[in-house]
Design a protein around this motif. Structure first.
Motif, short mmCIF file in Angstrom:
data_model
loop_
_atom_site.label_atom_id
_atom_site.label_comp_id
_atom_site.label_asym_id
_atom_site.label_seq_id
_atom_site.Cartn_x
_atom_site.Cartn_y
_atom_site.Cartn_z
N PHE A 68 -12.65 -53.62 -20.55
CA PHE A 68 -12.26 -54.77 -19.74
C PHE A 68 -13.38 -55.82 -19.77
N PHE A 69 -12.98 -57.07 -19.57
CA PHE A 69 -13.90 -58.19 -19.57
C PHE A 69 -15.11 -57.98 -18.66
N PRO A 70 -14.93 -57.52 -17.40
CA PRO A 70 -16.11 -57.33 -16.55
C PRO A 70 -17.07 -56.27 -17.07
N MET A 71 -16.59 -55.32 -17.87
CA MET A 71 -17.48 -54.33 -18.47
C MET A 71 -18.44 -55.01 -19.43
N LYS A 72 -17.92 -55.94 -20.22
CA LYS A 72 -18.76 -56.71 -21.15
C LYS A 72 -19.76 -57.57 -20.38
N LEU A 73 -19.28 -58.21 -19.31
CA LEU A 73 -20.16 -59.07 -18.52
C LEU A 73 -21.27 -58.26 -17.85
N LYS A 74 -20.93 -57.09 -17.34
CA LYS A 74 -21.95 -56.22 -16.73
C LYS A 74 -23.03 -55.87 -17.75
N ASN A 75 -22.60 -55.55 -18.97
CA ASN A 75 -23.56 -55.24 -20.03
C ASN A 75 -24.44 -56.44 -20.38
N ALA A 76 -23.93 -57.64 -20.10
CA ALA A 76 -24.70 -58.86 -20.36
C ALA A 76 -25.55 -59.28 -19.16
N GLY A 77 -25.55 -58.45 -18.10
CA GLY A 77 -26.42 -58.72 -16.95
C GLY A 77 -25.76 -59.40 -15.77
N TYR A 78 -24.45 -59.56 -15.79
CA TYR A 78 -23.74 -60.21 -14.68
C TYR A 78 -23.55 -59.27 -13.50
N ALA A 79 -23.50 -59.83 -12.31
CA ALA A 79 -22.95 -59.16 -11.15
C ALA A 79 -21.44 -59.41 -11.21
N THR A 80 -20.63 -58.38 -11.00
CA THR A 80 -19.19 -58.51 -11.15
C THR A 80 -18.48 -58.02 -9.90
N HIS A 81 -17.58 -58.81 -9.37
CA HIS A 81 -16.87 -58.45 -8.15
C HIS A 81 -15.40 -58.81 -8.28
N ALA A 82 -14.52 -57.97 -7.73
CA ALA A 82 -13.08 -58.21 -7.73
C ALA A 82 -12.59 -58.21 -6.29
N ILE A 83 -11.76 -59.19 -5.98
CA ILE A 83 -11.17 -59.32 -4.65
C ILE A 83 -9.69 -59.63 -4.84
N GLY A 84 -8.82 -58.93 -4.11
CA GLY A 84 -7.39 -59.25 -4.16
C GLY A 84 -6.57 -58.18 -4.84
N LYS A 85 -5.66 -58.62 -5.69
CA LYS A 85 -4.71 -57.71 -6.34
C LYS A 85 -5.32 -57.06 -7.57
N TRP A 86 -5.13 -55.74 -7.71
CA TRP A 86 -5.59 -55.01 -8.89
C TRP A 86 -4.41 -54.74 -9.82
N HIS A 87 -3.52 -53.88 -9.46
CA HIS A 87 -2.28 -53.57 -10.18
C HIS A 87 -2.48 -53.15 -11.63
N LEU A 88 -3.58 -52.46 -11.91
CA LEU A 88 -3.80 -51.91 -13.25
C LEU A 88 -3.97 -50.40 -13.20
N GLY A 89 -3.59 -49.83 -12.08
CA GLY A 89 -3.60 -48.38 -11.95
C GLY A 89 -4.54 -47.87 -10.88
N TYR A 90 -4.12 -46.76 -10.27
CA TYR A 90 -4.93 -46.13 -9.22
C TYR A 90 -4.66 -44.63 -9.12
N CYS A 91 -4.11 -44.05 -10.17
CA CYS A 91 -3.76 -42.62 -10.13
C CYS A 91 -5.00 -41.74 -10.15
N SER A 92 -6.13 -42.28 -10.57
CA SER A 92 -7.42 -41.59 -10.46
C SER A 92 -8.47 -42.68 -10.28
N TRP A 93 -9.65 -42.28 -9.79
CA TRP A 93 -10.70 -43.29 -9.60
C TRP A 93 -11.05 -43.96 -10.92
N ASN A 94 -10.87 -43.28 -12.04
CA ASN A 94 -11.18 -43.86 -13.35
C ASN A 94 -10.34 -45.09 -13.67
N CYS A 95 -9.24 -45.25 -12.99
CA CYS A 95 -8.34 -46.39 -13.22
C CYS A 95 -8.67 -47.59 -12.34
#
Length: 147
Positions: free
Chosen positions: A38-65
């Motif tokens: 995912f895009f934030p994974m790339k940004l984290k690797n580049a030194g960004y602080a990354t935060h999500a607020i609001g709707k996710w809707h990409l899965g929640y059947c395990s914490w890995n999602c």
């Protein structure tokens, strides 16, 4: 409207002409494939602080999602495709989270106001020597339509 430059860019790339499709249906044991970067994974690797607020809707059947396993330092919002803007329930279940914890004390609070408050807090507390990526998909454009 005549837009030759935008038309030229579109003709050289990909045109999105329809985006009303089910990303993940109401099946609870499905999530976006875990081998996707995912895009934030790339940004984290580049030194960004990354935060999500609001709707996710990409899965929640395990914490890995969930967002914090997909590149976000923090998450504040709901996992499902929809949720009541005030009670934060979908069907008979609370779907409002601060990280990995359920948020039980915001019943009656309008989600857009809660999300804006959290965004303001993240921005004001952010160390400006580090780049910031804040993903904020407001709930207001999703059903149920409430105000």
């Amino acid at each position: 409207m005549i837009t030759p430059n935008i038309d030229k860019l579109a003709n050289m790339g990909v045109k999105l002409s329809q985006s009303y499709h089910l990303v993940i249906n109401d099946v609870v044991d499905v999530c976006s494939p875990l081998n996707y970067t995912f895009f934030p994974m790339k940004l984290k690797n580049a030194g960004y602080a990354t935060h999500a607020i609001g709707k996710w809707h990409l899965g929640y059947c395990s914490w890995n999602c969930t967002p914090q396993y997909r590149g976000f330092d923090s998450f504040y919002g709901y996992f499902n495709s929809r949720s009541d803007y005030f009670t934060h329930y979908e069907r008979q279940f609370l779907d409002f989270h601060d990280g990995y914890e359920a948020v039980w004390d915001k019943n009656g609070s309008y989600s857009a106001h809660l999300y804006a408050e959290r965004a303001e807090r993240i921005i004001s507390e952010h160390n400006t020597t580090k780049p910031l990526f804040l993903y904020l998909p407001y709930q207001n454009v999703h059903e149920p339509l409430q105000n």
